[in-house]
Design an enzyme around this catalytic site. Sequence first.
Site, mmCIF file in Angstrom:
data_model
loop_
_atom_site.group_PDB
_atom_site.id
_atom_site.type_symbol
_atom_site.label_atom_id
_atom_site.label_comp_id
_atom_site.label_asym_id
_atom_site.label_seq_id
_atom_site.Cartn_x
_atom_site.Cartn_y
_atom_site.Cartn_z
ATOM 1 N N HIS A 1 0.832 -1.214 0.000
ATOM 2 C CA HIS A 1 0.000 0.000 0.000
ATOM 3 C C HIS A 1 0.867 1.266 0.000
ATOM 4 O O HIS A 1 0.459 2.303 0.507
ATOM 5 C CB HIS A 1 -0.991 -0.008 1.181
ATOM 6 C CG HIS A 1 -2.061 -1.048 1.009
ATOM 7 N ND1 HIS A 1 -3.194 -0.828 0.268
ATOM 8 C CD2 HIS A 1 -2.153 -2.323 1.455
ATOM 9 C CE1 HIS A 1 -3.953 -1.933 0.275
ATOM 10 N NE2 HIS A 1 -3.338 -2.852 0.986
ATOM 11 N N THR A 2 2.048 1.123 -0.563
ATOM 12 C CA THR A 2 2.923 2.295 -0.720
ATOM 13 C C THR A 2 2.885 2.812 -2.158
ATOM 14 O O THR A 2 3.217 3.966 -2.398
ATOM 15 C CB THR A 2 4.385 1.924 -0.384
ATOM 16 O OG1 THR A 2 4.681 0.688 -1.050
ATOM 17 C CG2 THR A 2 4.598 1.753 1.096
ATOM 18 N N ASP A 3 2.482 1.955 -3.107
ATOM 19 C CA ASP A 3 2.643 2.356 -4.521
ATOM 20 C C ASP A 3 1.786 3.568 -4.888
ATOM 21 O O ASP A 3 2.249 4.481 -5.562
ATOM 22 C CB ASP A 3 2.432 1.172 -5.479
ATOM 23 C CG ASP A 3 1.072 0.522 -5.453
ATOM 24 O OD1 ASP A 3 0.258 0.840 -4.548
ATOM 25 O OD2 ASP A 3 0.793 -0.316 -6.343
ATOM 26 N N GLY B 1 -8.175 -14.021 -7.821
ATOM 27 C CA GLY B 1 -8.667 -13.455 -6.558
ATOM 28 C C GLY B 1 -7.830 -13.839 -5.346
ATOM 29 O O GLY B 1 -8.285 -13.723 -4.212
ATOM 30 N N ALA B 2 -6.604 -14.306 -5.566
ATOM 31 C CA ALA B 2 -5.776 -14.752 -4.438
ATOM 32 C C ALA B 2 -4.712 -13.724 -4.059
ATOM 33 O O ALA B 2 -3.861 -13.987 -3.221
ATOM 34 C CB ALA B 2 -5.109 -16.086 -4.777
ATOM 35 N N GLY B 3 -4.738 -12.570 -4.706
ATOM 36 C CA GLY B 3 -3.756 -11.541 -4.356
ATOM 37 C C GLY B 3 -2.421 -11.722 -5.055
ATOM 38 O O GLY B 3 -1.410 -11.178 -4.626
ATOM 39 N N LEU B 4 -2.392 -12.515 -6.136
ATOM 40 C CA LEU B 4 -1.147 -12.692 -6.895
ATOM 41 C C LEU B 4 -1.240 -11.982 -8.252
ATOM 42 O O LEU B 4 -0.492 -12.279 -9.177
ATOM 43 C CB LEU B 4 -0.841 -14.187 -7.076
ATOM 44 C CG LEU B 4 -0.621 -14.959 -5.762
ATOM 45 C CD1 LEU B 4 -0.451 -16.455 -6.038
ATOM 46 C CD2 LEU B 4 0.587 -14.432 -4.988
ATOM 47 N N ASP C 1 1.720 -3.786 -9.501
ATOM 48 C CA ASP C 1 1.476 -5.077 -10.146
ATOM 49 C C ASP C 1 1.829 -5.015 -11.630
ATOM 50 O O ASP C 1 2.512 -5.885 -12.167
ATOM 51 C CB ASP C 1 0.000 -5.488 -9.993
ATOM 52 C CG ASP C 1 -0.456 -5.455 -8.544
ATOM 53 O OD1 ASP C 1 0.418 -5.431 -7.655
ATOM 54 O OD2 ASP C 1 -1.676 -5.447 -8.299
ATOM 55 N N TYR D 1 -10.179 -0.748 -0.411
ATOM 56 C CA TYR D 1 -8.932 -0.295 -1.041
ATOM 57 C C TYR D 1 -9.044 1.187 -1.412
ATOM 58 O O TYR D 1 -8.170 1.993 -1.080
ATOM 59 C CB TYR D 1 -8.672 -1.148 -2.293
ATOM 60 C CG TYR D 1 -7.366 -0.855 -2.977
ATOM 61 C CD1 TYR D 1 -6.228 -1.585 -2.679
ATOM 62 C CD2 TYR D 1 -7.266 0.161 -3.937
ATOM 63 C CE1 TYR D 1 -5.020 -1.328 -3.311
ATOM 64 C CE2 TYR D 1 -6.071 0.426 -4.575
ATOM 65 C CZ TYR D 1 -4.952 -0.321 -4.260
ATOM 66 O OH TYR D 1 -3.759 -0.058 -4.890
HETATM 67 C C1 GLA Z 1 -3.053 -4.322 -5.001
HETATM 68 C C2 GLA Z 1 -2.903 -3.161 -5.974
HETATM 69 C C3 GLA Z 1 -1.475 -2.623 -5.963
HETATM 70 C C4 GLA Z 1 -1.005 -2.330 -4.539
HETATM 71 C C5 GLA Z 1 -1.310 -3.493 -3.596
HETATM 72 C C6 GLA Z 1 -1.032 -3.169 -2.169
HETATM 73 O O1 GLA Z 1 -2.278 -5.406 -5.450
HETATM 74 O O2 GLA Z 1 -3.254 -3.550 -7.298
HETATM 75 O O3 GLA Z 1 -1.401 -1.471 -6.772
HETATM 76 O O4 GLA Z 1 -1.568 -1.137 -4.058
HETATM 77 O O5 GLA Z 1 -2.653 -3.934 -3.702
HETATM 78 O O6 GLA Z 1 0.311 -2.926 -1.963
#
Ligand code: GLA
Length: 387
Positions: A42-44, A128-131, A178, A227
């Site tokens: 959550h820095t991007d 949907g797994a955060g990858l 990402d 988000y």
């Molecule tokens: C998701 C978003 C990214 C980033 C992350 C958290 O993957 O697509 O841009 O903000 O969450 O770091």
Amino acid sequence: MSSFIASNPISSLAQREFVRHFGAKSSIIVRSPGRVNLIGEHTDYNDGFVLPLAIDRSTWLAVNPRADNRVRLYSTDFKESAEFSLTDLKSDKPEWAEYAKGVAEQLLGEKHALRGFDAVIATDVPVGAGLSSSASFSLGITRAFHAVSGFTWDSASMARLCQRVEKARIGVNCGIMDQLIIASAEEGQAMQLDCRSLATKAAPLPVGYAVVILDTKKSRTLAGSAYNERRSQCEAAAKFFGAQALRDVSVAQITAAQGQLDPLIWRRARHVVTENDRVEQAIAAMHAGDAVKLGQLMNASHESLRADYEVSCDELDEISALARLQPGCVGARMTGAGFGGCGVALVKTENATALATVVASGYQKRFGVTPAIYVTKASAGVSHEKQ
Ligand code: GLA
């Protein structure tokens, strides 16, 4: 045929299904990886720093150019087709095709001359797994357009373009991490990304350690709205400091501001500011080959995301805690947006298999769900080959 295409079962599946659906062999193969983030969460979207790597699971597209402006797609996962014309990109079912239409819309908006194509899409990046299955898909589609239409490929611009697709078509005001890692990853390396300048630099993974993905199998419900809310809170905090973004605020400044800012906004901002600091320390640790320090920073990142940013959940807390207890594990944390999805652990290579077994059984006991735990390898970014 090169080994890049031949040796991968998902690539073979895409090619086989292409013949079945379109009655000919595909002439182009696109590989677009998923990603895992080691630290910098959550820095991007605060113009900050991140440290991800592209993983060895990818979205594969078997592609043939068309003479007209139609795009015909078949997804082996959804077992569903989608078809549209480049002159009619309005939203419609199926939902996954929105990414493809969104990419076409953005490319046309930049005056690229596009050709249509037929493609079969197959993937082993869990959805949907955060990858980053969605960024992997949109970069794959962009690469397919590049391969059939021949416009110049610039990694940072293509990453920006796919980021805009998320906002325009899906309504998630995501950052650039990402898309940028998928566009610019180097095999065998993690990458430090400066999300303001979009500069990228390889960061050496600790020798003798494995990056282990801990998939909780909890899907990321409500991730989109929470988000966007976090993002607005960060913007409010930056405004308080008169800063362009929280990237420009120091740890000393945030510490001194306690009591002056709304407490919730302050905690959100403290996460971002300290996380940026941790990424810088992590980069130094990686260059010094100090895996233990890197692991400690990962643990601290998790705690900050849990307590200050409030994007973790019981499943992510538990799977990371279980991993940390195992021999050879120097650190573990949630990765990606949070609210479910995956954790990531740094583990001595010789201990990785045992960790996977023990963590899976502990997690299963607590939640009644079998997680997916596997070692990943840092892979190259999106690319294509002609057959
Ligand atoms: C998701 C978003 C990214 C980033 C992350 C958290 O993957 O697509 O841009 O903000 O969450 O770091």
